[in-house]
Design an enzyme around this catalytic site. Structure first.
Site, mmCIF file in Angstrom:
data_model
loop_
_atom_site.group_PDB
_atom_site.id
_atom_site.type_symbol
_atom_site.label_atom_id
_atom_site.label_comp_id
_atom_site.label_asym_id
_atom_site.label_seq_id
_atom_site.Cartn_x
_atom_site.Cartn_y
_atom_site.Cartn_z
ATOM 1 N N LEU A 156 0.708 -1.014 -0.057
ATOM 2 C CA LEU A 156 -0.163 -0.645 -0.268
ATOM 3 C C LEU A 156 0.613 1.225 0.242
ATOM 4 C CD1 LEU A 156 -2.598 -0.725 3.137
ATOM 5 C CD2 LEU A 156 -3.175 -0.197 0.432
ATOM 6 N N ALA A 197 1.515 12.070 -8.117
ATOM 7 C CA ALA A 197 0.647 11.490 -6.865
ATOM 8 C C ALA A 197 -0.073 12.489 -7.136
ATOM 9 C CB ALA A 197 1.469 11.719 -6.282
ATOM 10 N N HIS A 206 6.120 40.219 5.556
ATOM 11 C CA HIS A 206 7.700 40.957 5.514
ATOM 12 C C HIS A 206 8.225 40.430 6.672
ATOM 13 C CE1 HIS A 206 11.637 42.861 4.604
ATOM 14 N NE2 HIS A 206 11.476 42.948 5.366
#
Ligand code: NAI
Length: 473
Positions: free
Chosen positions: A38, A327, A452
């Protein structure tokens, strides 16, 4: 005896197991037939183990360069056995996670090879699955209402340049190497070739890349590919484009030697090993396609936008249908297919909204059309580009090569594509993905405040740069 299910999935890779979880959420009785493990290619032979090795290579390189940060290190050495062990531990942890998810979803797993049968005593329609076991145990017959083929792909070889796993490897064998070679010849400068070139070079291996076309990463925006080539060459990687590898000249001795024709001249290349990365081919053999009306096109299973094959109760997703062999595409397709068979109305996937990521050093990531592809499609384009060298956090981080580039439709102001190369761009491309899904304009991107100091400021500045309004450049 036969068993009945609402859905049987052939292949428990990222596409297959994610589809199974969604099907279970929708109340379907689901089973997966998996011949190996799996998690499939992504977990065992692709995304995860390769990124684990890339991360070790990055740590090694950064340690060697640590003096730049005022950190003195002495006698830095690489223990490749430990590198491989760490990779395997990560794979094992995730593998256990997937197994746990299957249990939670009450998804049955048949550990064998699944073949689709034609009409039989079990069902008048093709689609009964025969599960065959390596140990010779009697086949199990499963009669599903729907089938999902998610059998994936495997590395391609070239005629005369067969993968022997020792001198000529694919990424499958390379991932299992016990020791690093001194030198390597990488044939194919696509995503796999470039990630491995970067990783092996960072590990100290002498790397040569032979690419057939006149651009590495041929589907990327030209500016990105050029910058990648420049930065990889700066690391000491030799990149040769327009190289027609003459497979029948391969000599295996203590190392390998092979010739390539470049600008009508033959050159010989020697290395300890060859890594072949010239694409992947679909796993369609022996799964019983011939027992159905399923159509193959260029070796891939043909489907409609809901991933139904010519047999409307047999769906196919992931690498086995071609397209973007990623994927995250496979899992999204799996969810769409399952929702469609459960009578929901899923949105069709738009390839132009799918981010692609390359995990080399530097990283590259993009979503949407390259400037060249946009022009080919007939768009009039304007672009905004901003370099990391003007981004404070990139200097702090110590990696200020690269840039972000935004390709915009001149007439509508819609963003057509966003392309990035540089530090952590694979983690930052999701903002660009959302901008694409929401059909944002560059102005809208600038209205999302980029904190920032962060690397993400490069996107805000590139969006401003489309109208020449960038602040720091
Ligand atoms: P690819 O299709 O990305 O690149 C193959 C490269 O080999 C191309 O540049 C092609 O021009 C070149 N080539 C083909 N025949 C050649 C020859 N005879 N001599 C020299 N060069 C030749 O395929 P790759 O890199 O094998 O990857 C396979 C699939 O896996 C791709 O779809 C890729 O997107 C996917 N993948 C994705 C990753 C990611 O998302 N980070 C990582 C690894 C793979």
């Amino acid at each position: 005896m036969s068993k009945e299910y609402d859905l049987v999935i052939l292949g428990g890779g990222t596409g297959g197991y994610v589809a199974a979880i969604r099907a279970s959420q929708l109340g379907l009785q689901v089973a997966i037939v998996e011949k190996a493990e799996l998690g499939g290619t992504c977990l065992h032979r692709g995304c995860i183990p390769s990124k684990a090795l890339l991360r070790s290579a990055e740590v090694y390189r950064q340690t060697l360069e640590a003096a730049e940060f005022g950190v003195e290190t002495r006698d830095t050495t690489l223990n490749f056995t430990n590198v491989q062990d760490r990779k395997q531990r990560i794979v094992n942890t995730l593998h256990q996670g997937v197994q746990g998810l299957m249990k939670k979803g009450k998804i049955d797993i048949f550990e064998g090879f699944g073949r689709i049968l034609g009409p039989s005593i079990f069902s008048p329609m093709p689609g009964t699955i025969s599960v065959e076991y390596e140990n010779g145990e009697e086949n199990t017959m499963i009669v599903p209402k729907n089938v999902l083929i998610a059998t994936g792909s495997r590395p391609k070889s070239l005629p005369g340049l067969e993968i022997d796993g020792v001198s000529v490897m694919s990424s499958d064998e390379a991932l299992q190497m016990k020791e690093l070679p001194q030198s390597i010849l990488i044939i194919g400068g696509g995503v796999i070739g470039i990630e491995w070139a970067s990783m092996l070079s960072d590990f100290g291996v002498k790397v040569t890349v032979l690419e057939y076309l006149d651009q590495i990463l041929p589907t990327e925006d030209k500016d990105i590919a050029k910058e990648m080539e420049r930065l990889l060459k700066k690391k000491g990687i030799s990149i040769i484009k327009g190289a027609n590898v003459l497979s029948d000249t391969l000599i295996k001795d203590s190392g390998v030697s092979i010739q390539a024709e470049i600008n009508a001249e033959k050159r010989t290349f020697n290395a300890e090993k060859i890594l072949l990365s010239v694409g992947r081919q679909a796993n369609t053999e022996n799964i019983g396609i011939e027992n159905t009306d399923i159509v193959l096109k260029n070796g891939y299973i043909e489907t409609n936008r809901n991933y139904q094959t010519k047999e409307s109760h047999i769906y196919a997703i992931g690498d086995v249908i071609g397209g973007m062999q990623l994927a995250h595409v496979a899992s999204h397709e799996g969810i769409t297919a399952v929702e469609h068979m459960a009578d929901q109305e899923p949105h069709a996937l738009n390839d132009e909204n799918v981010p692609t990521c390359i995990y080399s050093n530097p990283e590259a990531a993009s979503v949407g059309l390259s400037e060249e592809a946009a022009k080919e499609k007939g768009y009039q384009v304007k672009t905004g580009k901003f370099p990391f060298k003007a981004i404070g956090k990139a200097l702090v981080y110590g990696e200020s090569d690269g840039f972000a580039k935004i390709v915009v439709d001149k007439n509508t102001d819609d963003i057509l594509g966003i392309h990035m190369i540089g530090p952590h761009v694979t983690d930052m491309i999701s903002e660009a993905g959302l901008a694409k899904v929401l059909d944002a304009t560059p102005w809208e991107m600038t209205q999302s405040i980029h904190p920032h100091p962060t690397l993400s400021e490069v996107l805000g500045e590139a969006a401003l740069a489309v109208e020449g309004k960038q602040i720091h450049g």
